[in-house]
Enzyme design. Structure first.
Site, PDB file in Angstrom:
ATOM      1  N   THR A 271       0.843  -1.204   0.000  1.00  0.00           N
ATOM      2  CA  THR A 271       0.000   0.000   0.000  1.00  0.00           C
ATOM      3  C   THR A 271       0.874   1.249   0.000  1.00  0.00           C
ATOM      4  O   THR A 271       0.611   2.204  -0.737  1.00  0.00           O
ATOM      5  CB  THR A 271      -0.889   0.007   1.265  1.00  0.00           C
TER       6      THR A 271
ATOM      7  N   HIS B 142       2.504   1.899  -3.467  1.00  0.00           N
ATOM      8  CA  HIS B 142       1.554   2.509  -4.408  1.00  0.00           C
ATOM      9  C   HIS B 142       1.254   3.951  -4.010  1.00  0.00           C
ATOM     10  O   HIS B 142       1.180   4.837  -4.857  1.00  0.00           O
ATOM     11  CB  HIS B 142       0.233   1.731  -4.432  1.00  0.00           C
TER      12      HIS B 142
ATOM     13  N   CYS C 174     -11.191   6.720  19.515  1.00  0.00           N
ATOM     14  CA  CYS C 174     -11.455   7.358  20.814  1.00  0.00           C
ATOM     15  C   CYS C 174     -11.403   6.340  21.952  1.00  0.00           C
ATOM     16  O   CYS C 174     -11.216   6.697  23.109  1.00  0.00           O
ATOM     17  CB  CYS C 174     -12.820   8.050  20.781  1.00  0.00           C
TER      18      CYS C 174
ATOM     19  N   CYS D 157     -15.112   1.599  18.329  1.00  0.00           N
ATOM     20  CA  CYS D 157     -13.874   1.259  19.056  1.00  0.00           C
ATOM     21  C   CYS D 157     -14.086   0.040  19.943  1.00  0.00           C
ATOM     22  O   CYS D 157     -13.245  -0.864  19.976  1.00  0.00           O
ATOM     23  CB  CYS D 157     -13.400   2.452  19.882  1.00  0.00           C
TER      24      CYS D 157
ATOM     25  N   CYS E 293     -14.172   4.740  13.772  1.00  0.00           N
ATOM     26  CA  CYS E 293     -14.448   5.731  14.821  1.00  0.00           C
ATOM     27  C   CYS E 293     -14.557   7.123  14.207  1.00  0.00           C
ATOM     28  O   CYS E 293     -13.782   7.491  13.324  1.00  0.00           O
ATOM     29  CB  CYS E 293     -13.310   5.693  15.844  1.00  0.00           C
TER      30      CYS E 293
ATOM     31  N   ASP F 299       0.634 -16.859  -9.625  1.00  0.00           N
ATOM     32  CA  ASP F 299       1.382 -15.602  -9.711  1.00  0.00           C
ATOM     33  C   ASP F 299       2.046 -15.575 -11.082  1.00  0.00           C
ATOM     34  O   ASP F 299       2.288 -16.627 -11.691  1.00  0.00           O
ATOM     35  CB  ASP F 299       2.445 -15.523  -8.591  1.00  0.00           C
TER      36      ASP F 299
ATOM     37  N   ARG G 188       7.664 -16.984  -7.111  1.00  0.00           N
ATOM     38  CA  ARG G 188       6.828 -16.399  -6.055  1.00  0.00           C
ATOM     39  C   ARG G 188       5.687 -17.335  -5.700  1.00  0.00           C
ATOM     40  O   ARG G 188       5.391 -17.562  -4.526  1.00  0.00           O
ATOM     41  CB  ARG G 188       6.257 -15.053  -6.531  1.00  0.00           C
TER      42      ARG G 188
HETATM   43 ZN   LIG Z   1      -0.136  -2.948   5.084  1.00  0.00          ZN
HETATM   44 ZN   LIG Z   2     -14.156   5.578  18.833  1.00  0.00          ZN
END
Ligand SMILES: [Zn+2]
Ligand SMILES: [Zn+2]
Length: 346
Positions: free
Chosen positions: A40, A43, A96, A102, A110, A200, A205
């Site tokens: 992530t 990218h 929180c 939460c 949240c 893949d 891999r």
């Molecule tokens: Zn991650």
């Molecule tokens: Zn919260």
């Protein structure tokens, strides 16, 4: 403190001094001992437009959300729960701690969520980072910091497999053998899936997935994936996991899926993408998207690492200090043999 700072889309991270984080009333300050590089982040650091529904990084942001370390400082209201020196990992989000989201282990839902890699919360590509008292988990003895930093990507896989609602007799095709695909294979194996086939575009891999419970590998660059899958398992896959998350990968998963199958989207495609809904429509597919995890996914992962029912230590293929980190980060943008590369600030 030292941190790896994002400057501009496509530009390498720069090691700089940034302000130390403060624990606040309820937070903790973690001395980061290991932080994994996530696809992530790779990218994200390239992304330069807001098209696709994922926020852009601001210059000066510090990423890093797969981490473990030692508690250095405890906010006043967290003192009964945590102490300096505790070895911990944490969910990267801070909520929180008291709202319904939460309390149900979903701080990312949240209303007061603090997002990492933003101006209000620096990530763990740094010497220190702030974590939330409610989002922190103690590492059992025998689970080192590197494994602690694997808890987050393993929790992603666990949540994905949970979302897939596995049934007895299900067969599974995992598309993409990066850390997310390996983690999905690991949990499918944990839950007893008989055929876990990983494909893949790089044969090496795909084959590596056998270490994490995959029962067969397919080289998608040379083989007809579905014909091979059927030859291996005696039928088509009941569940297809898209663990690639690049433009086009969701359509590939839809194409691979047979009638009535479940397609589970685990890889995050941050840009716009095209799919052919009619193909999924005619097959009456269940399209299931996966975002993050819940705290119970973290708890179970930590617990199973602690009692050695799962082992993912070999996913860590390299660890570097700050000096080598920007180069290691850039290096992962080119497909290679690395699985998980970590920053070790010491
Ligand atoms: Zn991650
Ligand atoms: Zn919260």
């Amino acid at each position: 403190m030292k941190a790896a700072v994002f400057k501009a889309p496509g530009a390498p991270l720069v090691i700089e001094n940034v302000p130390d984080p403060e624990p606040g009333l309820t937070g903790l300050i973690l001395k980061v001992q290991a932080c994994g590089i996530c696809g992530t982040d790779l990218h994200w650091s390239e992304k330069s437009d807001a098209v696709g529904g994922w926020r852009n990084l601001e210059p000066g942001a510090v990423m890093g959300h797969e981490f473990a370390g030692e508690v250095m400082e405890v906010g006043r209201e967290a003192r009964g729960d945590w102490k300096v020196g505790d070895r911990v990992c944490a969910m990267p989000q801070i909520g929180c701690g008291v709202c319904q989201s939460c309390l149900s282990g979903r701080p990312h839902r949240c209303a007061e969520l603090k997002n990492r890699a933003s101006s209000e919360l620096t990530g763990a590509y740094a010497e220190f980072t702030r974590i939330g008292s409610s989002e922190t988990l103690l590492l059992p003895e025998g689970v080192d910091f590197r494994q602690g930093a694997l808890v987050e990507p393993l929790a992603v896989g666990l949540h994905a497999v949970d979302r897939a609602r596995l049934q007895p007799g299900d067969t599974v095709l995992v598309v993409g053998a990066g850390p997310v695909g390996l983690s999905v294979a690991l949990w499918c194996s944990f839950f007893g899936v008989r055929h876990i086939v990983v494909s893949d575009l790089a044969a090496a891999r795909a084959e590596r997935a056998a270490e994490y419970g995959a029962t067969a590998a397919i080289d998608a660059s040379r083989e007809d994936v579905i014909a091979r899958f059927e030859a291996i398992s005696g039928g088509p896959p009941r569940v297809v996991f898209d663990c690639v998350g690049a433009p086009g990968s969701l359509q590939i998963a839809i194409d691979y899926a047979p009638i009535d199958a479940r397609v589970v989207v685990v890889g995050l495609c941050m840009g716009a993408d095209t799919i052919f809904p009619a193909v999924a429509f005619v097959k009456e597919l269940d399209l299931i998207f996966v975002f993050a995890y819940r705290k119970p996914d973290f708890e179970m992962t930590v617990d199973m690492l602690g009692c050695r029912r799962i082992d993912a230590a070999s996913m860590v293929t390299d660890c570097v200090g700050f000096d080598a980190f920007p180069k290691a980060f850039e290096g992962l943008k080119i497909p290679g043999s690395q699985v998980k590369v970590m920053l070790e600030p010491d």
